[in-house]
Design an enzyme around this catalytic site. Structure first.
Site, PDB file in Angstrom:
ATOM      1  CB  SER A 139     -14.726   2.097 -25.652  1.00 51.28           C
ATOM      2  OG  SER A 139     -15.323   3.075 -26.487  1.00 51.28           O
ATOM      3  CE1 TYR A 152     -11.277   5.711 -23.492  1.00 53.57           C
ATOM      4  CE2 TYR A 152     -12.532   5.268 -25.486  1.00 53.57           C
ATOM      5  CZ  TYR A 152     -12.437   5.269 -24.106  1.00 53.57           C
ATOM      6  OH  TYR A 152     -13.480   4.810 -23.346  1.00 53.57           O
ATOM      7  CB  ALA A 154      -4.815   2.329 -30.340  1.00 48.50           C
TER       8      ALA A 154
HETATM    9  P1  NAP Z   1     -15.104   8.088 -14.998  1.00 52.82           P
HETATM   10  O1  NAP Z   1     -16.451   8.422 -14.491  1.00 52.82           O
HETATM   11  O2  NAP Z   1     -14.206   9.151 -15.486  1.00 52.82           O
HETATM   12  O3  NAP Z   1     -14.351   7.235 -13.845  1.00 52.82           O
HETATM   13  C1  NAP Z   1     -13.038   6.799 -14.056  1.00 52.82           C
HETATM   14  C2  NAP Z   1     -12.632   5.898 -12.903  1.00 52.82           C
HETATM   15  O4  NAP Z   1     -11.307   5.396 -13.164  1.00 52.82           O
HETATM   16  C3  NAP Z   1     -12.570   6.630 -11.577  1.00 52.82           C
HETATM   17  O5  NAP Z   1     -13.012   5.743 -10.571  1.00 52.82           O
HETATM   18  C4  NAP Z   1     -11.078   6.929 -11.408  1.00 52.82           C
HETATM   19  O6  NAP Z   1     -10.660   7.038 -10.037  1.00 52.82           O
HETATM   20  C5  NAP Z   1     -10.489   5.675 -12.039  1.00 52.82           C
HETATM   21  N1  NAP Z   1      -9.100   5.824 -12.488  1.00 52.82           N
HETATM   22  C6  NAP Z   1      -8.618   6.635 -13.453  1.00 52.82           C
HETATM   23  N2  NAP Z   1      -7.288   6.445 -13.593  1.00 52.82           N
HETATM   24  C7  NAP Z   1      -6.935   5.502 -12.701  1.00 52.82           C
HETATM   25  C8  NAP Z   1      -5.715   4.867 -12.360  1.00 52.82           C
HETATM   26  N3  NAP Z   1      -4.569   5.177 -12.985  1.00 52.82           N
HETATM   27  N4  NAP Z   1      -5.711   3.943 -11.393  1.00 52.82           N
HETATM   28  C9  NAP Z   1      -6.863   3.612 -10.742  1.00 52.82           C
HETATM   29  N5  NAP Z   1      -8.056   4.157 -11.021  1.00 52.82           N
HETATM   30  C10 NAP Z   1      -8.084   5.100 -11.991  1.00 52.82           C
HETATM   31  O7  NAP Z   1     -15.177   7.026 -16.202  1.00 52.82           O
HETATM   32  P2  NAP Z   1     -16.346   6.064 -16.718  1.00 52.82           P
HETATM   33  O8  NAP Z   1     -17.083   6.778 -17.777  1.00 52.82           O
HETATM   34  O9  NAP Z   1     -17.085   5.448 -15.589  1.00 52.82           O
HETATM   35  O10 NAP Z   1     -15.450   4.958 -17.451  1.00 52.82           O
HETATM   36  C11 NAP Z   1     -15.161   3.698 -16.893  1.00 52.82           C
HETATM   37  C12 NAP Z   1     -14.621   2.804 -17.999  1.00 52.82           C
HETATM   38  O11 NAP Z   1     -15.600   2.712 -19.040  1.00 52.82           O
HETATM   39  C13 NAP Z   1     -13.353   3.361 -18.667  1.00 52.82           C
HETATM   40  O12 NAP Z   1     -12.480   2.298 -18.963  1.00 52.82           O
HETATM   41  C14 NAP Z   1     -13.879   3.983 -19.941  1.00 52.82           C
HETATM   42  O13 NAP Z   1     -12.901   4.035 -20.943  1.00 52.82           O
HETATM   43  C15 NAP Z   1     -15.008   3.036 -20.282  1.00 52.82           C
HETATM   44  N6  NAP Z   1     -16.027   3.608 -21.173  1.00 52.82           N
HETATM   45  C16 NAP Z   1     -16.750   4.707 -20.805  1.00 52.82           C
HETATM   46  C17 NAP Z   1     -17.700   5.227 -21.696  1.00 52.82           C
HETATM   47  C18 NAP Z   1     -18.538   6.428 -21.379  1.00 52.82           C
HETATM   48  O14 NAP Z   1     -19.247   6.923 -22.269  1.00 52.82           O
HETATM   49  N7  NAP Z   1     -18.508   6.954 -20.140  1.00 52.82           N
HETATM   50  C19 NAP Z   1     -17.909   4.604 -22.930  1.00 52.82           C
HETATM   51  C20 NAP Z   1     -17.152   3.495 -23.256  1.00 52.82           C
HETATM   52  C21 NAP Z   1     -16.227   2.998 -22.381  1.00 52.82           C
HETATM   53  P3  NAP Z   1     -10.787   8.462  -9.230  1.00 52.82           P
HETATM   54  O15 NAP Z   1     -12.269   8.633  -8.947  1.00 52.82           O
HETATM   55  O16 NAP Z   1      -9.999   8.258  -8.006  1.00 52.82           O
HETATM   56  O17 NAP Z   1     -10.257   9.509 -10.142  1.00 52.82           O
END
Ligand code: NAP
Length: 243
Positions: A139, A152, A154
């Site tokens: 991120s 987060y 860190a």
């Molecule tokens: P999201 O829509 O909240 O989706 C999170 C995903 O992670 C879901 O598929 C969830 O599964 C899965 N998950 C959560 N905990 C888990 C665990 N313990 N074991 C296995 N699967 C798990 O998030 P997103 O925005 O797409 O984020 C994806 C990645 O991008 C993350 O690492 C996040 O930190 C990073 N990121 C996001 C943003 C942003 O603005 N959205 C920005 C920077 C970085 P379920 O569907 O089963 O709950």
């Protein structure tokens, strides 16, 4: 091509978009989720409709026992993992001093230890094949730090360090390790932010828009494929120009 890509957290958001992009490139996709089985199956249905192939796998990537079971099931059903996308993650907004130790531990277990456990399990087969790709989803907050997201930030900084170290460790074995570093992307992770907050973040972004999961998914797919064969150890920002 019959390469297998495992996407942790493939049921929603960035992971779902990456799963579909990888399927479009011809990868067999293993879609991991923790609790939203219906969403994961929806992603798989979209992939099957595109003429792709894959399966869904439930596992909590913060639990090393679950990670072992996940890889065994993927290997049995689809074959060894050629491409690992360490995408699953959670967010928490609040002051560090207000977080419980349990919240801190859960975030660290999922966002930092999860990618470490999954990489550790994937590496031996990749070394045996002398090829493989690992992509970590960090991120921009891991690069510059976010107020009210200290743990987060860190964890994501740790993921960036993991990427650079593993790229050096595994390059001689033919394995590439890169990181995508998204800015603000419209997914459920940001659903707690108000429309006002989103407008502000949009205004702070040189390209004047919030990113889409597909913006990041396409970058993950590019880094996974042969067109990126001389790219390793890199942190690729997908953030609309925030520097
Ligand atoms: P999201 O829509 O909240 O989706 C999170 C995903 O992670 C879901 O598929 C969830 O599964 C899965 N998950 C959560 N905990 C888990 C665990 N313990 N074991 C296995 N699967 C798990 O998030 P997103 O925005 O797409 O984020 C994806 C990645 O991008 C993350 O690492 C996040 O930190 C990073 N990121 C996001 C943003 C942003 O603005 N959205 C920005 C920077 C970085 P379920 O569907 O089963 O709950």
């Amino acid at each position: 091509m019959n390469k297998v890509a495992l996407i942790t957290g493939g049921s929603r958001g960035i992971g779902a978009a990456a799963s579909k992009e990888l399927a479009r490139l011809g990868f067999t996709v293993a879609i991991n989720y923790i609790s939203h089985e219906k969403d994961a199956k929806g992603v798989l249905d979209d992939i099957l409709a595109l003429g792709g192939y894959g399966k869904c796998f439930q596992a909590d990537i913060s639990d090393p026992g679950d990670v072992e079971r996940l890889f065994c099931e993927v290997e049995y059903e689809l074959g060894n993992v050629d491409v690992l996308i360490n995408n699953a993650g959670i967010a928490h907004i609040g002051l560090l001093q207000d977080m419980t130790n349990e919240e801190i531990r859960r975030m660290t277990d999922i966002n930092l230890l999860g990618p470490i456990y999954c990489s550790k399990r994937a590496i031996p087969n990749m070394i045996h094949k002398k090829s493989g790709v690992i992509i970590n989803v960090a991120s921009m907050w891991g690069e510059v730090g976010a107020s009210c997201e200290a743990v987060y930030s860190a964890c994501k900084a740790g993921v960036i360090g993991l990427t650079k170290a593993l790229a050096k460790e595994l390059g001689p074995s033919g394995i590439r390790v890169n990181c995508v570093s998204p800015g603000v992307i419209r997914t459920q992770m940001n659903s707690e932010l108000s429309e006002e907050d989103m407008r502000q973040l949009c205004d702070d972004t040189p390209l004047l828009r919030i990113g889409t999961p597909e913006d990041v998914g396409r970058t993950i797919a590019f880094l996974s494929g042969e067109n990126a064969s001389f790219i390793t150890g890199q942190i690729v920002s997908v953030n609309g120009g925030i520097i």
